[in-house]
Design an enzyme around this catalytic site. Structure first.
Site, PDB file in Angstrom:
ATOM      1  N   HIS A   1      83.424  41.720 -26.003  1.00  0.00           N
ATOM      2  CA  HIS A   1      82.014  41.317 -25.955  1.00  0.00           C
ATOM      3  C   HIS A   1      81.220  42.319 -25.124  1.00  0.00           C
ATOM      4  O   HIS A   1      81.770  43.016 -24.270  1.00  0.00           O
ATOM      5  CB  HIS A   1      81.871  39.950 -25.284  1.00  0.00           C
ATOM      6  CG  HIS A   1      82.279  38.783 -26.107  1.00  0.00           C
ATOM      7  ND1 HIS A   1      81.527  38.309 -27.151  1.00  0.00           N
ATOM      8  CD2 HIS A   1      83.359  37.980 -26.023  1.00  0.00           C
ATOM      9  CE1 HIS A   1      82.122  37.244 -27.671  1.00  0.00           C
ATOM     10  NE2 HIS A   1      83.243  37.029 -27.017  1.00  0.00           N
TER      11      HIS A   1
ATOM     12  N   CYS B   1      85.358  38.455 -31.281  1.00  0.00           N
ATOM     13  CA  CYS B   1      86.120  37.379 -30.669  1.00  0.00           C
ATOM     14  C   CYS B   1      86.484  36.319 -31.717  1.00  0.00           C
ATOM     15  O   CYS B   1      87.285  36.581 -32.606  1.00  0.00           O
ATOM     16  CB  CYS B   1      85.345  36.795 -29.491  1.00  0.00           C
ATOM     17  SG  CYS B   1      86.381  35.908 -28.296  1.00  0.00           S
TER      18      CYS B   1
END
Length: 481
Positions: free
Chosen positions: A428, A331
């Protein structure tokens, strides 16, 4: 309409989240339909919900303890710190605004409406709602328009039990002092107390326990010893992630950047016997024996790029790569690995463009539309189907995206360097998937030995049994109204 009970604490990090998770599982095992609720949370470790929003990771764990899916009603106000004095405000799962701490108070009356709306929906759907406070009700300077502790408890007429952390020392003063400084009407909302994180012989605290009952007039619900397996549950704070000092063949180093976010990627890795995980604090060089360095998610990519450079980690990463080491950016960490991060609208801070680390040939532009979704992906290197989630601002494009990390709905996702040793992804939670984790670590010669989700379920059962042994759980549930 179901009943409710609120656990507040004498301070932050006294174990409220764990206590509520354990009580949720205990109530579920008693055959009750139960849901967690936290009116206001402050955390950059968020979970994606079944209704497409985001809540604090602790409430997602508590939902798991209840045997239900996480929902935005379980944490209607989530504050995600972006700077030392400002935070993004998430209301019922969606971004409302970003505000400075001194201006947040003006929002609270409006936010209380959403808090009570979510709370009443949960009460209507469940036998029991277990509510977690935030910080401490003794912070009387924050009492006006409070939505997190006594302001909520009195508005919703929910009985409160106050938890104190004896491991910190001074628990008698913590609990007695709380009654002394809060408003008498707030004190009347508190029905009892409990002592958490005791080590040693609990009978040595009998006199102290009796003194608290005498001075407060509140009923004691027990003394709970330290729960040794708490570290095996998903961490709410990055500082709670346990570095492992064993002899694992693979040394994984995660950089503790200043605005680290959604670091639950690390929890499953910390439990693998073949892995040594180091949460590297600021000011420490990246160890030369690291096999994999992880750049985790960040709530402020440009701010953490500056922070990373202040530690000299940009130079260390280049040296690590030259030694043959691998790097994984997740991310915000993925964005940092690129050539540049542009924020033309000033979404995360001052508008402008920041040079990236230049380790991936991509460029990122921050956009106002936030992607929050559960995701199923096919990992490009192994062909494995794995599950995760996305929760980010910004889009990244560039030549290295032609070598994606994964495919989502048939589209390339993430990027990989030409030599294959540097990769980035917006996904994630992939390491929770046992098959993916096993395949990924196999590239480093590590054989996995744990089933992560099964371990979490077993620990939640053990936590419930631990509370049943040491607290008056029957009395606590009976107190709910």
């Amino acid at each position: 309409m179901g009943r409710a009970l609120m656990i507040q604490g004498t301070g932050s990090n006294v174990g409220k989240s764990l206590l509520v998770a354990g009580l949720c599982r205990a109530a579920r095992l008693r055959g009750l339909s139960v849901a967690p609720f936290k009116p206001q949370n402050m955390s950059n470790n968020a979970a994606v919900t079944s209704d497409g929003g985001e809540i604090g990771r602790a409430q997602a764990l508590q939902a798991l303890a209840c045997g239900t899916l996480p929902h935005t009603d379980m944490n209607p106000v989530l504050l995600k710190p972006e700077t030392e004095t400002g935070a993004q405000v998430i209301v019922q799962g969606k971004r409302l605004t970003s505000t400075r701490a001194r201006d947040y108070g003006a929002l609270k009356p409006r936010l209380m409406e959403s808090v009570l709306e979510s709370y009443h929906r949960l009460r209507a759907a469940h036998d029991l709602v277990l509510v977690e406070g935030a910080g401490s009700p003794a912070e009387v300077n924050l009492r006006a328009n409070d939505i997190a502790n006594m302001g909520f408890a009195r508005a919703a007429d929910v009985p409160v039990v106050l938890a104190g952390d004896i491991d910190r020392g001074g628990v008698i003063a913590q609990i007695v002092g709380t009654k002394t400084v809060i408003d008498p009407a707030d004190a009347a909302q508190i029905s009892g107390f409990l002592i958490n994180r005791f080590r040693g012989d609990p009978t040595l605290f009998d006199d102290g326990y009796a003194l608290i009952e005498l001075r407060t007039g509140w009923r004691g619900f027990g003394v709970c010893p330290w729960f040794q397996d708490a570290w095996k549950l998903p961490a709410e704070d990055a500082l709670d992630i346990r570095s492992t000092n064993g002899t694992g063949a693979l040394h994984i180093v995660c950089l503790q950047i200043s605005r680290i976010a959604n670091f639950d990627d690390l929890d499953p890795l910390s439990q693998e016997p073949g892995v040594r995980l180091t949460m590297l604090p600021p000011g420490q060089p990246i160890p030369g024996d690291a096999g994999l360095v992880i750049l985790p998610g960040s709530k402020s990519t440009q701010g953490d790029l500056a922070f990373l450079r202040e530690q000299g980690w940009d130079i260390d990463l280049i040296a690590h790569h030259r030694r043959g080491g691998r790097i994984l950016g997740i991310c915000g960490g993925y964005q940092m690995l690129g050539q540049s991060v542009a924020d033309p609208e000033g979404i995360e801070g001052p508008a402008g463009e920041t040079p990236g680390l230049g380790l991936l040939d991509i460029a990122t532009v921050m956009t106002a539309d936030k992607r929050v979704t559960e995701t199923h992906a096919i990992h490009a290197a192994t062909g494995l189907l794995c599950r995760g989630y996305e929760i980010h601002l910004g889009r990244s494009i560039g030549p290295d995206c032609a070598r994606p990390f994964a495919h989502v709905a048939g589209q390339p996702e993430g990027a990989t360097s030409r030599d294959g040793r540097i990769a980035g992804t917006y996904l994630h939670g992939l390491f929770r998937d046992d098959a993916f984790r096993a395949a990924y670590l196999r590239n480093f010669g590590v054989v996995t030995e744990t089933g992560y989700d099964a371990t979490v379920e077993a620990v939640l059962d053990a936590l419930a049994a631990h509370l049943e042994r040491h607290l008056d759980v029957k009395g606590l549930i009976a107190l709910a109204r």
